[in-house]
Design an enzyme around this catalytic site. Structure first.
Site, short mmCIF file in Angstrom:
data_model
loop_
_atom_site.label_atom_id
_atom_site.label_comp_id
_atom_site.label_asym_id
_atom_site.label_seq_id
_atom_site.Cartn_x
_atom_site.Cartn_y
_atom_site.Cartn_z
N ARG A 135 0.90 -1.16 0.00
CA ARG A 135 0.00 0.00 0.00
C ARG A 135 0.93 1.20 0.00
O ARG A 135 1.62 1.45 0.96
CB ARG A 135 -0.91 0.00 1.21
CG ARG A 135 -1.86 1.19 1.20
CD ARG A 135 -2.85 1.15 2.35
NE ARG A 135 -3.80 0.05 2.20
CZ ARG A 135 -4.02 -0.88 3.13
NH1 ARG A 135 -3.41 -0.84 4.28
NH2 ARG A 135 -4.90 -1.82 2.93
N PRO A 136 0.96 1.97 -1.09
CA PRO A 136 2.06 2.91 -1.35
C PRO A 136 2.05 4.22 -0.55
O PRO A 136 2.00 5.31 -1.12
CB PRO A 136 1.92 3.18 -2.85
CG PRO A 136 0.45 3.05 -3.09
CD PRO A 136 -0.01 1.94 -2.18
N CYS A 137 2.18 4.12 0.75
CA CYS A 137 2.24 5.35 1.56
C CYS A 137 3.52 6.13 1.30
O CYS A 137 3.58 7.33 1.59
CB CYS A 137 2.06 5.03 3.04
SG CYS A 137 3.21 3.84 3.70
N GLN A 138 4.52 5.48 0.69
CA GLN A 138 5.74 6.20 0.34
C GLN A 138 5.49 7.29 -0.70
O GLN A 138 6.29 8.21 -0.83
CB GLN A 138 6.83 5.23 -0.15
CG GLN A 138 6.56 4.59 -1.50
CD GLN A 138 5.81 3.28 -1.42
OE1 GLN A 138 5.29 2.91 -0.37
NE2 GLN A 138 5.74 2.55 -2.53
#
Length: 170
Positions: A135-138
């Site tokens: 889940r691309p929180c970056q």
């Protein structure tokens, strides 16, 4: 039944935690957590968990492809019922941020109807994302383009954004 496995990556050894899941494609694993070494709030193997590297082979393969630059989206079953309703809304908004792009915390707040003072709550929800990388929180950065906090460390956030060709200019 909670299962786990570790997977080597350019970010260090990842800890994958999952639950046995049944679906139309047969039995598999639903990912509960993906933790990086030294991560704030990282999962820790508990008594009673079962080491099942084979159950995570598909997830490990997708992660390897991602780190090799050959995968831009994950097709991984995630465990249901994690987080609050607000966190799930924020996490769903994260899932919509395309590979190679970034958005600000304020933009995510607008997407979930929590603009203004809600930006801080959005940041907290992002910080509680249990499945880093997948889940691309970056991909969420400050409004000024600066890299902000990342549970796995800002240096890893920078590395992931570099891999995706989305490094922010600060």
């Amino acid at each position: 039944m909670t299962m786990y496995a570790t997977v080597d990556s350019p970010l260090g050894e990842l800890l994958l935690v999952g639950e046995k899941a049944s679906g139309p494609a047969g039995d598999g694993v639903a990912l509960v957590s993906l933790s990086l070494p030294g991560q704030k709030g990282a999962a820790v193997v508990q008594d009673g968990w079962i080491s099942e590297p084979g159950a995570f082979a598909g997830i490990a393969g997708q992660l390897r492809e991602y780190f090799e630059g050959r995968r831009t989206r994950f097709d991984i079953a995630l465990a249901d019922g994690l987080g609050t309703e607000f966190q799930r809304r924020v996490w769903a908004a994260l899932d919509e941020v395309p590979y190679g792009e970034t958005v600000s915390y304020g933009q995510i707040a607008e997407r979930v109807g929590a603009s203004g003072a809600g930006v801080r709550a959005v940041g907290t929800a992002i910080g509680r994302n249990p499945v880093l990388v997948v889940r691309p929180c970056q991909r969420v950065i400050g409004a000024d383009g600066a890299l902000r906090g990342y549970a796995g460390g800002v240096e890893r956030k920078e590395r992931l954004l570099g891999l995706e060709g989305a490094l922010a200019v600060s």
